[in-house]
Design an enzyme around this catalytic site. Structure first.
Site, mmCIF file in Angstrom:
data_model
loop_
_atom_site.group_PDB
_atom_site.id
_atom_site.type_symbol
_atom_site.label_atom_id
_atom_site.label_comp_id
_atom_site.label_asym_id
_atom_site.label_seq_id
_atom_site.Cartn_x
_atom_site.Cartn_y
_atom_site.Cartn_z
ATOM 1 N N GLY A 90 0.794 -1.221 0.000
ATOM 2 C CA GLY A 90 0.000 0.000 0.000
ATOM 3 C C GLY A 90 0.820 1.262 0.000
ATOM 4 O O GLY A 90 0.306 2.346 -0.276
ATOM 5 N N GLY A 123 -0.110 6.419 1.055
ATOM 6 C CA GLY A 123 1.046 5.679 0.571
ATOM 7 C C GLY A 123 2.386 6.256 0.977
ATOM 8 O O GLY A 123 3.430 5.738 0.580
ATOM 9 N N ARG A 174 14.706 -0.396 0.817
ATOM 10 C CA ARG A 174 14.852 -1.654 1.544
ATOM 11 C C ARG A 174 15.333 -2.751 0.602
ATOM 12 O O ARG A 174 14.894 -2.849 -0.545
ATOM 13 C CB ARG A 174 13.507 -2.032 2.164
ATOM 14 C CG ARG A 174 13.526 -3.275 3.001
ATOM 15 C CD ARG A 174 12.325 -3.345 3.922
ATOM 16 N NE ARG A 174 11.082 -3.698 3.240
ATOM 17 C CZ ARG A 174 9.921 -3.866 3.861
ATOM 18 N NH1 ARG A 174 9.841 -3.701 5.171
ATOM 19 N NH2 ARG A 174 8.843 -4.199 3.199
ATOM 20 N N ARG A 181 5.407 -13.325 1.034
ATOM 21 C CA ARG A 181 4.945 -13.520 2.400
ATOM 22 C C ARG A 181 3.998 -14.713 2.481
ATOM 23 O O ARG A 181 3.477 -15.163 1.452
ATOM 24 C CB ARG A 181 4.202 -12.254 2.869
ATOM 25 C CG ARG A 181 4.994 -10.968 2.637
ATOM 26 C CD ARG A 181 4.055 -9.774 2.427
ATOM 27 N NE ARG A 181 4.790 -8.565 2.062
ATOM 28 C CZ ARG A 181 5.268 -7.681 2.931
ATOM 29 N NH1 ARG A 181 5.070 -7.871 4.220
ATOM 30 N NH2 ARG A 181 5.933 -6.614 2.522
ATOM 31 N N ASP A 246 0.768 -11.490 6.883
ATOM 32 C CA ASP A 246 1.319 -10.677 5.795
ATOM 33 C C ASP A 246 2.669 -10.075 6.177
ATOM 34 O O ASP A 246 3.335 -9.469 5.330
ATOM 35 C CB ASP A 246 0.339 -9.567 5.390
ATOM 36 C CG ASP A 246 -0.064 -8.685 6.551
ATOM 37 O OD1 ASP A 246 -0.741 -9.197 7.455
ATOM 38 O OD2 ASP A 246 0.280 -7.492 6.561
ATOM 39 N N ASN A 247 3.095 -10.247 7.427
ATOM 40 C CA ASN A 247 4.407 -9.776 7.869
ATOM 41 C C ASN A 247 5.376 -10.926 8.120
ATOM 42 O O ASN A 247 6.393 -10.734 8.787
ATOM 43 C CB ASN A 247 4.267 -8.943 9.150
ATOM 44 C CG ASN A 247 3.506 -7.658 8.917
ATOM 45 O OD1 ASN A 247 3.469 -7.138 7.806
ATOM 46 N ND2 ASN A 247 2.873 -7.142 9.953
ATOM 47 N N ASP A 256 9.240 -5.841 8.033
ATOM 48 C CA ASP A 256 8.183 -4.924 8.476
ATOM 49 C C ASP A 256 8.341 -4.525 9.938
ATOM 50 O O ASP A 256 7.615 -4.967 10.822
ATOM 51 C CB ASP A 256 6.794 -5.519 8.216
ATOM 52 C CG ASP A 256 6.508 -5.642 6.725
ATOM 53 O OD1 ASP A 256 7.105 -4.878 5.943
ATOM 54 O OD2 ASP A 256 5.704 -6.489 6.333
#
Length: 458
Positions: A90, A123, A174, A181, A246-247, A256
């Site tokens: 996102g 975002g 990053r 994931r 999702d992490n 994350d």
């Protein structure tokens, strides 16, 4: 001379429903805060001729290399136990992949602007979470914990508006083995998209687990990596803070860094995240939550099996090996921290130490860093430990002196918001050399300095 990024994008060989291509939204006045020259060298990048202005343009998305193919990935996930069928990047864009001596890695801009997966968000990222993640990931890398890594941080010259008012914007670059994931698999499983799930599994196996020949073997290897990763967190008193599916990155890296923290005074039920009101992701719950997350991963992969009833038994058996794998990893980690060989007696000694630390409210990092001084605070335990004849060189090199303490991070952010980045750079130098004593960063917070809650990076 601009930095050349020889990027490819094998992820874009997957079907278009896996991602959305889009350009990087430009920012008003990018300015380089920090660039990780050491990481760049490890990635095989020649940065000697790159100016700060060129770096700021590149790592803000304002001047991307010709090889860049920006895209956002889609995924789903369980968030605090509730399933969201569509999430996704996102506020991040992948520039592409870099082939290095370590293998292929993703280069991603985090906080770069809205994507189709922003769910009404802007975002963008503000400066605080960018500096927090930079410090955290550099510390974890220096502590030899698998992690996504920070390559650069750039201020955008724009204002980001949050509930607590206008804040300076920033973007983090990053580097990750990939950004695939558990939730990526859940996205396709939730839609019964077996074709997409199979394509993703084949891609992930080839990229991260080439020795796996079946989805079950792939699952077994992910389980083992997660057991090792969480044991390493536990050995440092690290709390991820938001272990949603999702992490959880399937390659086994820490990813994350939102409401994360390293503990000061030890307590097994310590929680920092402001949104974790039930303690789901407390320090002591991280192994059991990871086990639960892996069950969701296995549930997705079962859809690939021709005989799903039989497969459920096989995946359950593999999943149920996690507690033993984790306990073995935990025992290895804490045995090294005590300077002893792993075994039942060492495990009991480590557990007894933690119990006494919790009762006395002792600082996690400082207690392990100075085990030879526990004769004053924990005399009975110290006598048992010395009787076991620890290897002093071993425990000294496995117990850091410096971790990125939350109250120091908050101080850094407060000064950075005013435009003063000197405290950030000083702290970065300290956490990047975690086994070198630095009095300013070893002191636990005073009562008035304690931070009881951390917030998601938004």
């Amino acid at each position: 001379m601009p930095l050349t990024l020889p990027l490819t994008a094998t992820y874009l060989d997957l079907p278009e429903r896996f991602y959305t291509r889009q350009p990087a939204p430009p920012v008003a006045a990018p300015r380089l805060i920090v660039f990780n020259h050491d990481l760049a060298a490890r990635l095989g990048l020649d940065t000697a001729q790159m100016t700060d202005a060129e770096a700021a343009a590149l790592f803000s998305g304002n001047a991307l290399p010709d090889a860049a193919t920006p895209f956002a990935q889609v995924y789903a996930g369980h968030q605090f136990g509730g399933f969201s069928a569509q999430l996704g990047d996102g506020r991040a864009l992948h520039l592409g992949e870099l082939k290095t001596s370590e293998g292929r890695v993703d280069i991603q801009l985090k906080g770069s602007g809205p994507t189709p997966y922003s769910r009404n968000g802007d975002g963008r990222a503000w400066l605080g979470p960018v500096l927090r993640e930079y410090l955290m990931s550099c510390a974890m890398d220096a502590l030899d914990v698998p992690t996504t890594r920070a390559l650069a941080a750039v201020s955008t010259g724009e204002t980001v508006r949050r509930e607590h008012g206008p804040l300076p914007g920033a973007i983090l670059t990053r580097v990750a083995a990939s950004h695939i994931r558990v939730g990526t698999f859940q996205f396709f499983a939730a839609r019964n998209d077996v074709e997409g799930l199979r394509a993703l599994t084949d891609y992930a196996m080839a990229r991260h687990f080439p020795k796996a020949t079946t989805p079950l073997e792939f699952f077994e290897q992910v389980v083992a990596r997660q057991a090792d990763l969480v044991a390493r967190w536990m050995g440092l008193g690290f709390i991820h803070g938001v272990l949603n599916t999702d992490n959880v990155q399937i390659a086994g890296e820490t990813i994350d860094y939102g409401p994360c923290a390293f503990m000061d005074d030890y307590h097994p039920d310590r929680v920092f995240s402001s949104i974790d009101r039930q303690g789901r992701y407390a320090y002591s719950n991280q192994p059991s939550v990871t086990h639960w997350n892996l069950a969701q991963f296995g549930t997705a992969l079962v859809l690939l099996e021709p005989d799903q009833d039989k497969a459920i038994d096989a995946y359950t058996e593999a999943l149920n090996r996690f507690p033993a794998l984790y306990q073995a990893a935990w025992s290895r980690v804490f045995a090294a921290k005590l300077g002893l060989a792993a075994g039942d007696e060492t495990t009991a000694l480590a557990q007894d130490l933690l119990t006494e630390m919790a009762t006395a409210g002792l600082d996690f990092t400082n207690t392990f860093h100075a085990l030879d001084r526990t004769a004053d605070t924990l005399p009975d335990w110290h006598a048992r430990w010395r009787a076991a004849k620890p290897d002093d060189a071993l425990w000294r090199r496995t117990n850091p002196a410096v971790i990125p303490r939350t109250h120091k991070i908050e101080e850094v952010i407060e000064t950075a918001v005013t435009g003063d980045f000197a405290p950030f750079h000083a702290m970065l130098a300290a956490v990047s050399a975690p086994f070198t004593e630095s009095e300013a960063y070893m002191k636990p917070p005073q009562a008035h300095e304690k931070v009881h809650q951390t917030f998601c990076g938004t």
